[in-house]
Structure formats: C-alpha cells, structure tokens
Scaffold this motif. Structure first.
Motif, PDB file in Angstrom:
ATOM      1  N   LEU A  47      -7.315 -17.428 -20.790  1.00  0.00           N
ATOM      2  CA  LEU A  47      -8.098 -18.554 -20.662  1.00  0.00           C
ATOM      3  C   LEU A  47      -6.821 -19.852 -20.927  1.00  0.00           C
ATOM      4  O   LEU A  47      -6.567 -19.968 -22.036  1.00  0.00           O
ATOM      5  N   ARG A  48      -7.206 -21.002 -19.845  1.00  0.00           N
ATOM      6  CA  ARG A  48      -6.404 -22.122 -20.428  1.00  0.00           C
ATOM      7  C   ARG A  48      -7.381 -23.241 -21.147  1.00  0.00           C
ATOM      8  O   ARG A  48      -8.519 -23.333 -21.572  1.00  0.00           O
ATOM      9  N   GLY A  49      -6.442 -23.993 -22.155  1.00  0.00           N
ATOM     10  CA  GLY A  49      -7.183 -24.341 -22.679  1.00  0.00           C
ATOM     11  C   GLY A  49      -6.745 -26.232 -22.756  1.00  0.00           C
ATOM     12  O   GLY A  49      -7.602 -26.570 -24.124  1.00  0.00           O
ATOM     13  N   GLY A 175     -14.354 -26.972 -22.043  1.00  0.00           N
ATOM     14  CA  GLY A 175     -15.830 -28.244 -22.423  1.00  0.00           C
ATOM     15  C   GLY A 175     -15.088 -28.806 -23.612  1.00  0.00           C
ATOM     16  O   GLY A 175     -14.355 -28.531 -24.434  1.00  0.00           O
ATOM     17  N   ASP A 176     -16.023 -29.817 -23.854  1.00  0.00           N
ATOM     18  CA  ASP A 176     -15.373 -30.292 -24.851  1.00  0.00           C
ATOM     19  C   ASP A 176     -15.414 -29.753 -26.622  1.00  0.00           C
ATOM     20  O   ASP A 176     -14.679 -29.928 -27.247  1.00  0.00           O
ATOM     21  N   LYS A 177     -16.285 -28.663 -26.515  1.00  0.00           N
ATOM     22  CA  LYS A 177     -16.722 -28.227 -27.820  1.00  0.00           C
ATOM     23  C   LYS A 177     -15.501 -26.770 -27.836  1.00  0.00           C
ATOM     24  O   LYS A 177     -14.462 -26.743 -28.905  1.00  0.00           O
ATOM     25  N   TRP A 178     -14.505 -26.765 -26.792  1.00  0.00           N
ATOM     26  CA  TRP A 178     -13.173 -26.130 -26.906  1.00  0.00           C
ATOM     27  C   TRP A 178     -12.111 -26.629 -27.065  1.00  0.00           C
ATOM     28  O   TRP A 178     -11.690 -26.264 -27.326  1.00  0.00           O
ATOM     29  N   GLU A 181     -12.430 -28.197 -31.447  1.00  0.00           N
ATOM     30  CA  GLU A 181     -12.210 -26.861 -32.226  1.00  0.00           C
ATOM     31  C   GLU A 181     -11.668 -25.240 -32.064  1.00  0.00           C
ATOM     32  O   GLU A 181     -11.733 -25.036 -30.592  1.00  0.00           O
ATOM     33  N   PRO A 182     -10.973 -25.006 -32.523  1.00  0.00           N
ATOM     34  CA  PRO A 182     -10.389 -23.326 -32.265  1.00  0.00           C
ATOM     35  C   PRO A 182     -12.023 -22.488 -32.536  1.00  0.00           C
ATOM     36  O   PRO A 182     -12.960 -22.743 -32.657  1.00  0.00           O
ATOM     37  N   TRP A 183     -11.686 -21.767 -31.384  1.00  0.00           N
ATOM     38  CA  TRP A 183     -13.113 -21.175 -30.563  1.00  0.00           C
ATOM     39  C   TRP A 183     -13.540 -19.687 -31.516  1.00  0.00           C
ATOM     40  O   TRP A 183     -14.319 -19.739 -31.388  1.00  0.00           O
ATOM     41  N   TRP A 184     -12.746 -19.763 -32.544  1.00  0.00           N
ATOM     42  CA  TRP A 184     -13.020 -18.253 -33.360  1.00  0.00           C
ATOM     43  C   TRP A 184     -13.143 -19.065 -34.783  1.00  0.00           C
ATOM     44  O   TRP A 184     -14.161 -18.525 -35.369  1.00  0.00           O
ATOM     45  N   THR A 185     -13.557 -20.671 -34.866  1.00  0.00           N
ATOM     46  CA  THR A 185     -14.636 -21.055 -35.569  1.00  0.00           C
ATOM     47  C   THR A 185     -15.863 -20.956 -35.777  1.00  0.00           C
ATOM     48  O   THR A 185     -16.704 -21.189 -36.642  1.00  0.00           O
ATOM     49  N   VAL A 190     -17.462 -17.413 -30.268  1.00  0.00           N
ATOM     50  CA  VAL A 190     -17.098 -16.500 -30.421  1.00  0.00           C
ATOM     51  C   VAL A 190     -17.905 -15.244 -29.984  1.00  0.00           C
ATOM     52  O   VAL A 190     -17.762 -14.420 -28.794  1.00  0.00           O
ATOM     53  N   ARG A 191     -19.328 -15.077 -29.783  1.00  0.00           N
ATOM     54  CA  ARG A 191     -20.842 -14.645 -29.285  1.00  0.00           C
ATOM     55  C   ARG A 191     -20.249 -14.911 -27.476  1.00  0.00           C
ATOM     56  O   ARG A 191     -20.306 -13.935 -26.293  1.00  0.00           O
ATOM     57  N   LEU A 192     -19.780 -15.868 -27.424  1.00  0.00           N
ATOM     58  CA  LEU A 192     -19.976 -16.065 -25.510  1.00  0.00           C
ATOM     59  C   LEU A 192     -18.896 -15.774 -24.884  1.00  0.00           C
ATOM     60  O   LEU A 192     -19.121 -14.910 -24.036  1.00  0.00           O
ATOM     61  N   LEU A 193     -17.968 -15.569 -25.712  1.00  0.00           N
ATOM     62  CA  LEU A 193     -16.193 -15.059 -25.709  1.00  0.00           C
ATOM     63  C   LEU A 193     -16.628 -13.177 -25.166  1.00  0.00           C
ATOM     64  O   LEU A 193     -16.180 -12.661 -24.639  1.00  0.00           O
TER      65      LEU A 193
END
Length: 239
Positions: A47-49, A175-178, A181-185, A190-193
C-alpha cells in the motif's frame, strides 16, 4: 492368603493421544497465525502512503468508485492528458448526471466528450468484467487504474485476470486520514485493512484456481453481450 485378581486394573485414560492431538491443534493454529500475519504484513507493504503520478500515459483510465476523491483524481489525470478516455465503473443506478457535474464543476467539457459511465458493476470482479468490455471495444492496450490504496492490490488481481492482454498502471488514491495518522492507531482503519486483506486473499485463491481450470464461478466477462445491460452514454448516468 489374599487373592490376586486375574485382571489387571484398566489403564489410565488415553491422556497421551489427547495431549498429542491438542499439541497438534495448537501447532497448526500457530502456523496459520504466523502465515496470516506474514501475509498481512506483505499486503500492507504493497500500500502506497503517498500519491504518485504515473510515469507515462496510457490509452485509457478507469476509476473504481467507492472511495473518497477517486473520481476527482481520475478526472485530473484525464484533464492532464494521461489517457484518451475515462471509464467510471460502479456508478450507482439511482444517481443522476447532475451529481457528477456538481462535484466536478471544472471538468464539464471532459464529462461531455471523454467520460463513459458504467452502473452495472456491483463489486470489484464485475468492475473488472465491465472494464474489459470497455477497453476491448475501444482497442485499448493500456489502462491507468484509479482506486484507493488499500483496494488497489485486489483491483489489480481482478483486472489482470480479466484482461491479461492489457497493461495496467496503478494510481493509488491516498485518503487524508491515511496521511494524517498511522493506520495502526485507528481501530476503524485496522478493521478496514483486515477486511480488505481477507477479500484480497480470497480473490487470489479464486484466480489461481481459475487458472488451473477450477473456476466454480463463471467469469462475468465471458457472458454473452446480450445478457448485460446495454451501454449508455456518459450524459445519461452519474456517480
């Protein structure tokens, strides 16, 4: 003189076999957990950041609806000359053409001349089937694929399987949220991934079985053209 019983007392319950079975189950679960964890890490690493413009142009552009800013980013690529035409796949059937026009006021001319809308696709697999039909009708040999970064691995699996003769260039929307903030927070992220990872693995397994001739679900792209809704012009549909 005391009498000794002829029969020996029964052996203790079969604890050893039960213990062995329990150990085997634990070992198998541990192996599965490690394999799933490694697979998930591999999935995340794809996944690209950050959004990166394609290195070169393509014949066409396809955007798979369902995520924030996907369509606007695809329209920007079209406006910048990265493709001749754009397919918006997965348009909701109840939406009107004015919805796209209102959301993309700066691209009215492109919407009228160079955009095709598909509202028959309901999932990633049918996105791939309709994209294949669209690309083959126009003789396209290369496509830029626009979708969210977390959805891109599964999209490429489905699209590559549906049209192995067409070169695919991914453009992952972040997305802006990605970015913020780190996805694991985030529990929701996390549920989406995790959900997307399961779908990705299922798509990989189905495609590999299909390559071996074990496709239990006939490919939508192989259905006769007359069995699908007729293609409608871009002005008749919207996202």
């Amino acid at each position: 003189m005391s009498l000794q019983p002829d029969d020996k007392p029964p052996d203790a319950p079969v604890a050893a076999p039960r213990g062995f079975l329990r150990a085997m189950i634990v070992a198998v679960l541990a192996v599965v957990f490690v394999a799933v964890s490694i697979g998930f890490v591999g999935f995340i690493s794809q996944l690209r950041g950050a959004e990166t413009r394609p290195a070169h142009t393509a014949d066409g552009i396809v955007v798979l609806t369902g995520g924030s800013s996907r369509v606007s980013d695809a329209m920007e690529l079209l406006a910048d000359g990265y493709g001749k035409r754009l397919l918006i796949s997965g348009v909701h059937p109840t939406n009107a053409a004015s919805d796209i026009s209102r959301s993309l006021p700066d691209n009215q001319s492109l919407l009228g001349c160079c955009v095709d809308l598909d509202r028959s696709a309901v999932n990633t697999r049918s996105n791939a089937a309709e994209t294949r039909r669209w690309a083959h009708e126009r003789g396209f040999k290369s496509l830029i694929v626009v979708t969210s970064n977390y959805h891109m691995p599964r999209a490429i699996v489905e699209l590559s399987h549906a049209m192995p003769d067409i070169a695919l260039i991914p453009f992952a929307v972040v997305g802006d949220k990605w970015r913020d903030e780190p996805w694991w927070t985030s529990g929701a992220t996390v549920r989406l991934l995790l959900s997307e990872y399961v779908k990705y693995v299922a798509a990989e397994v189905r495609v590999r079985l299909a390559d071996l001739g074990l496709d239990l679900m006939p490919d939508l792209a192989e259905q006769p053209a007359g069995s699908l809704p007729p293609h409608k012009p871009a002005t008749a549909l919207a996202n």
